[in-house]
Design an enzyme around this catalytic site. Structure first.
Site, mmCIF file in Angstrom:
data_model
loop_
_atom_site.group_PDB
_atom_site.id
_atom_site.type_symbol
_atom_site.label_atom_id
_atom_site.label_comp_id
_atom_site.label_asym_id
_atom_site.label_seq_id
_atom_site.Cartn_x
_atom_site.Cartn_y
_atom_site.Cartn_z
ATOM 1 C CD GLU A 6 -3.284 -6.993 -1.436
ATOM 2 O OE1 GLU A 6 -3.931 -5.925 -1.501
ATOM 3 O OE2 GLU A 6 -3.675 -7.993 -0.824
ATOM 4 C CE LYS A 12 -7.916 -8.088 3.327
ATOM 5 N NZ LYS A 12 -7.815 -6.930 2.411
ATOM 6 N N GLY A 59 0.703 -6.176 5.712
ATOM 7 C CA GLY A 59 0.685 -4.793 5.303
ATOM 8 C C GLY A 59 1.830 -3.987 5.877
ATOM 9 C CB SER A 60 1.815 -1.039 8.132
ATOM 10 O OG SER A 60 1.172 -1.619 9.252
ATOM 11 N NE ARG A 101 -3.437 -0.239 2.640
ATOM 12 C CZ ARG A 101 -4.504 -0.726 2.001
ATOM 13 N NH1 ARG A 101 -5.107 0.008 1.086
ATOM 14 N NH2 ARG A 101 -4.955 -1.934 2.292
ATOM 15 C CB THR A 109 -8.094 -1.362 -1.593
ATOM 16 O OG1 THR A 109 -7.109 -1.670 -0.606
ATOM 17 C CG2 THR A 109 -9.122 -0.440 -0.939
ATOM 18 N N GLY A 130 -2.506 -6.885 11.583
ATOM 19 C CA GLY A 130 -1.809 -7.079 12.848
ATOM 20 C C GLY A 130 -0.905 -8.294 12.908
#
Length: 226
Positions: free
Chosen positions: A54, A143, A193-194, A31, A83, A173
């Site tokens: 992705e 997911k 993700g992050s 992202r 997304t 998380g």
């Protein structure tokens, strides 16, 4: 008499997605990445072992980043979009070379658009009702989002009623250190993700965090095998 509980529709997972996910059960969520840096980060992830990546559509120029990743990576990697909120985006993902549609929700129209284009689809689900409806529409994996809210007990409960051949993929998380309980409960892999990638981070940092996740999931898988 043994009653055969099965899925609401024939389950035929996308072969390229299934092979890539089996090779490494981690999905990189990039992202915020830009087209200029996508290839370098993608190569770093691939070299660490990732095979599914992705680019969320709320990133800068996401279709260009998807095209850059597809051009930079070997054929055994699966590149797609995250997304994806509307079915109209699916054809644009396919034109960019994407092979995977990932969503935060379980919109039947998006799933069916993905399948019509021959793409894999991993919709976001938070209840069994959503999960079975997504499978009936053709989902390739589920997911489980957000994983922080659902937690390990929900994974275990879902695994008791969702066929084992359907991948459960918690997202949200997940760190290299908390995967084992999810896997023991019946999860098959994770979306990252992050904790893996943040916009603007150095390629070396992406490579180091990718290796930590790959090492973590391998150790976790070894720990839960009978």
């Amino acid at each position: 008499m043994q009653i055969d509980l099965d899925l609401p529709a024939p389950y035929r997972p996308h072969p390229r997605f299934a092979a890539a996910f089996a090779a490494c059960p981690l999905i990189a969520i990039l992202r915020g990445i830009t087209p200029a840096e996508a290839a370098a980060h993608g190569v770093a992830l691939y070299e660490a072992g990732f095979r599914v990546l992705e680019v969320p559509l709320n990133s800068p120029h996401p279709f260009e980043s998807i095209a850059a990743l597809r051009a930079a990576l070997a054929v055994d990697a699966v590149v797609g979009a995250g997304t994806v909120l509307r079915p109209g985006f699916v054809a644009e993902v396919a034109r960019a070379g994407g092979e995977l549609i990932v969503m935060p929700h379980a919109d039947r129209a998006v799933i069916e658009a993905a399948k019509a284009q021959g793409l894999a689809c991993t919709p976001g689900v938070a209840t069994p009702t959503e999960a079975f409806a997504a499978l009936a529409s053709g989902a390739d994996a589920l997911k489980m989002f957000p994983a922080e809210q659902l937690g390990v007990p929900v994974v275990k409960a879902w695994r008791a009623v969702i066929a084992k051949r359907v991948p459960l993929v918690p997202v949200g998380g997940i760190t290299p250190h908390n995967m084992a309980p999810f896997l023991a409960a019946g999860a098959d892999g994770f979306g990252l993700g992050s904790a893996l990638y943040r916009p603007g981070q150095d390629v070396l940092q992406t490579a180091a965090q990718a290796r930590a996740f790959v090492d973590g999931v391998r150790a976790a898988c070894e720990g839960v095998r009978p």
